[in-house]
Design a protein around this motif. Sequence first.
Motif, PDB file in Angstrom:
ATOM      1  N   PHE A  23       0.539  -1.606   0.247  1.00  3.43           N
ATOM      2  CA  PHE A  23       0.182   0.142  -0.202  1.00  3.43           C
ATOM      3  C   PHE A  23       0.856   0.983   0.266  1.00  3.43           C
ATOM      4  O   PHE A  23       0.125   2.399  -0.629  1.00  3.43           O
ATOM      5  CB  PHE A  23      -1.090   0.171   1.367  1.00  3.43           C
ATOM      6  N   LEU A  24       2.010   1.526   1.154  1.00  2.00           N
ATOM      7  CA  LEU A  24       3.208   2.658   0.703  1.00  2.00           C
ATOM      8  C   LEU A  24       3.711   2.464  -0.184  1.00  2.00           C
ATOM      9  O   LEU A  24       3.812   3.629  -1.385  1.00  2.00           O
ATOM     10  CB  LEU A  24       4.062   2.349   1.919  1.00  2.00           C
ATOM     11  N   GLU A  25       4.174   1.332  -1.529  1.00  3.14           N
ATOM     12  CA  GLU A  25       4.804   1.928  -2.301  1.00  3.14           C
ATOM     13  C   GLU A  25       4.432   1.977  -3.760  1.00  3.14           C
ATOM     14  O   GLU A  25       4.517   2.888  -4.029  1.00  3.14           O
ATOM     15  CB  GLU A  25       5.361   0.084  -2.503  1.00  3.14           C
ATOM     16  N   THR A  26       2.462   1.846  -3.388  1.00  4.56           N
ATOM     17  CA  THR A  26       1.311   2.041  -4.285  1.00  4.56           C
ATOM     18  C   THR A  26       1.228   3.703  -4.460  1.00  4.56           C
ATOM     19  O   THR A  26       1.423   4.491  -5.236  1.00  4.56           O
ATOM     20  CB  THR A  26       0.271   1.439  -4.227  1.00  4.56           C
ATOM     21  N   LEU A  27       1.043   3.773  -2.470  1.00  3.31           N
ATOM     22  CA  LEU A  27       1.003   5.482  -2.816  1.00  3.31           C
ATOM     23  C   LEU A  27       2.072   6.563  -3.163  1.00  3.31           C
ATOM     24  O   LEU A  27       2.206   8.193  -3.848  1.00  3.31           O
ATOM     25  CB  LEU A  27       0.782   5.991  -0.779  1.00  3.31           C
ATOM     26  N   ALA A  28       3.198   6.090  -2.806  1.00  2.00           N
ATOM     27  CA  ALA A  28       4.566   6.238  -2.859  1.00  2.00           C
ATOM     28  C   ALA A  28       5.113   6.694  -4.483  1.00  2.00           C
ATOM     29  O   ALA A  28       4.990   8.153  -5.252  1.00  2.00           O
ATOM     30  CB  ALA A  28       5.977   5.978  -2.475  1.00  2.00           C
ATOM     31  N   SER A  29       4.558   5.937  -5.711  1.00  2.00           N
ATOM     32  CA  SER A  29       4.819   5.511  -7.180  1.00  2.00           C
ATOM     33  C   SER A  29       3.408   6.706  -7.431  1.00  2.00           C
ATOM     34  O   SER A  29       4.545   7.132  -8.510  1.00  2.00           O
ATOM     35  CB  SER A  29       4.884   4.596  -7.012  1.00  2.00           C
ATOM     36  N   ALA A  30       2.492   6.421  -6.247  1.00  2.00           N
ATOM     37  CA  ALA A  30       1.884   7.980  -7.475  1.00  2.00           C
ATOM     38  C   ALA A  30       1.698   9.103  -6.584  1.00  2.00           C
ATOM     39  O   ALA A  30       1.061   9.753  -7.253  1.00  2.00           O
ATOM     40  CB  ALA A  30       0.210   7.430  -7.168  1.00  2.00           C
ATOM     41  N   GLY A  31       2.766   9.253  -6.398  1.00  2.58           N
ATOM     42  CA  GLY A  31       3.257  10.407  -5.452  1.00  2.58           C
ATOM     43  C   GLY A  31       2.803  11.418  -4.776  1.00  2.58           C
ATOM     44  O   GLY A  31       2.400  12.764  -3.945  1.00  2.58           O
ATOM     45  N   TYR A  32       1.969  10.790  -4.044  1.00  7.64           N
ATOM     46  CA  TYR A  32       1.695  10.929  -2.159  1.00  7.64           C
ATOM     47  C   TYR A  32       2.448  11.208  -0.967  1.00  7.64           C
ATOM     48  O   TYR A  32       3.470  10.672  -1.248  1.00  7.64           O
ATOM     49  CB  TYR A  32       0.489  10.013  -2.254  1.00  7.64           C
ATOM     50  N   HIS A  33       2.613  12.400  -0.392  1.00  8.97           N
ATOM     51  CA  HIS A  33       3.335  12.433   0.600  1.00  8.97           C
ATOM     52  C   HIS A  33       2.053  11.527   1.577  1.00  8.97           C
ATOM     53  O   HIS A  33       1.513  11.675   2.026  1.00  8.97           O
ATOM     54  CB  HIS A  33       3.033  14.211   0.906  1.00  8.97           C
ATOM     55  N   ILE A  34       3.060  10.361   2.212  1.00  8.60           N
ATOM     56  CA  ILE A  34       2.361   9.410   3.720  1.00  8.60           C
ATOM     57  C   ILE A  34       2.489  10.366   4.808  1.00  8.60           C
ATOM     58  O   ILE A  34       4.048  10.889   5.088  1.00  8.60           O
ATOM     59  CB  ILE A  34       3.110   8.548   2.893  1.00  8.60           C
ATOM     60  N   SER A  35       1.968   9.994   5.955  1.00 15.41           N
ATOM     61  CA  SER A  35       2.781   9.589   6.886  1.00 15.41           C
ATOM     62  C   SER A  35       1.142   8.767   7.999  1.00 15.41           C
ATOM     63  O   SER A  35       0.265   8.895   7.382  1.00 15.41           O
ATOM     64  CB  SER A  35       1.177  11.023   7.758  1.00 15.41           C
TER      65      SER A  35
END
Length: 359
Positions: free
Chosen positions: A148-160
């Motif tokens: 899930f984190l990898e998908t968010l990162a590859s889609a350009g999301y800032h994650i917390s």
Amino acid sequence: MTAEKEPHLSVARTATSPSAVQVVDLFCGVGGLTRGLEDSGINVVAGLDSDADCEYAYSVNNDARFVHANLLETSSDEIESMWSAGAVRVLVGCAPCQPYSKYSRGTSKEDPSAPVLRFAKYVDDLRPAVVSMENVPAVSRHPAFNGFLETLASAGYHISWETLPASGFGVPQTRKRLVLMASRLAPIALPASNVAKAKTVRQAIGRLVPISAGEANKVDPTHRASALSAVNLERIRNSRPGGTWRDWPDDLRAACHKGESGATFPAVYGRMEWDVPAPTVTTQFFGYGNGRFGHPVQDRAISLREGALLQTFPQDYKFEKAETLRSFALVGRHIGNAVPVALAKQIGNAINSHLEKYI
């Protein structure tokens, strides 16, 4: 609140302005997350869940529409149609967490990673401005969460993301939950604890009228407690708040308690304490023998309504029609699986603060 609504497969609305914020709530259950977001002022347009039994509670208590859907099969296009053209899209949800929970009973035949990975697919396909997921802390140790984190990162999301104590957000439980927030706009802050002192069991349920084991309140039928066998009635009479089954006379102790394995479960058959937070409300909270779910002073397990109040649902939140009461197991599962409303409201406040700054 809206009246009961007919089930439907798609929701489409017209945004009132280009900056209108609209939320779709995946795996919505009976609406704990939706209700908290609505209490924060956010417009939730739809909640989706595969459990049709959630529809009554979700629809009658919230302004959003309930969509009965298998989220492992629903297309991204169907979800996209629920947002209005020009709306600021927010996608939230609590993917089913039983496979990761230490309170889970039995072994699921379904792939435990499927709901989380499906959520990730929706994010990748739809690219909403903000994403939020709430779940049990143990999900962070599962490969699906890393995916899930990898998908968010590859889609350009800032994650917390972080495991947060629900008691810091007005939830009268020792419950801990993983909260993730992600934004395509800018770095996004998690909700900050806004409670200096934890809310207690007394503050949550102390005002309710007394009832006996096996009894339901006539005014609020959801304030009903499961019946107790004669031996369990004697056990709870011999229990003190915060105590254990070790306080009982030997003749009341179960065979399992006398073995080495039973010694590791002292909270089973326990009473709650008035002036501290409750233990984590599980899907089995209505059963006296399922944990420290005995009422602090009344000789019974806590009622369905008391479990809902400990989950910070409003006291008038309807889980069942008065004339067609549902089983304890069904209502208990719905309440125990819910996102606590008070925590959800603070997630909503964090989303509002972020979007006010960046849109």
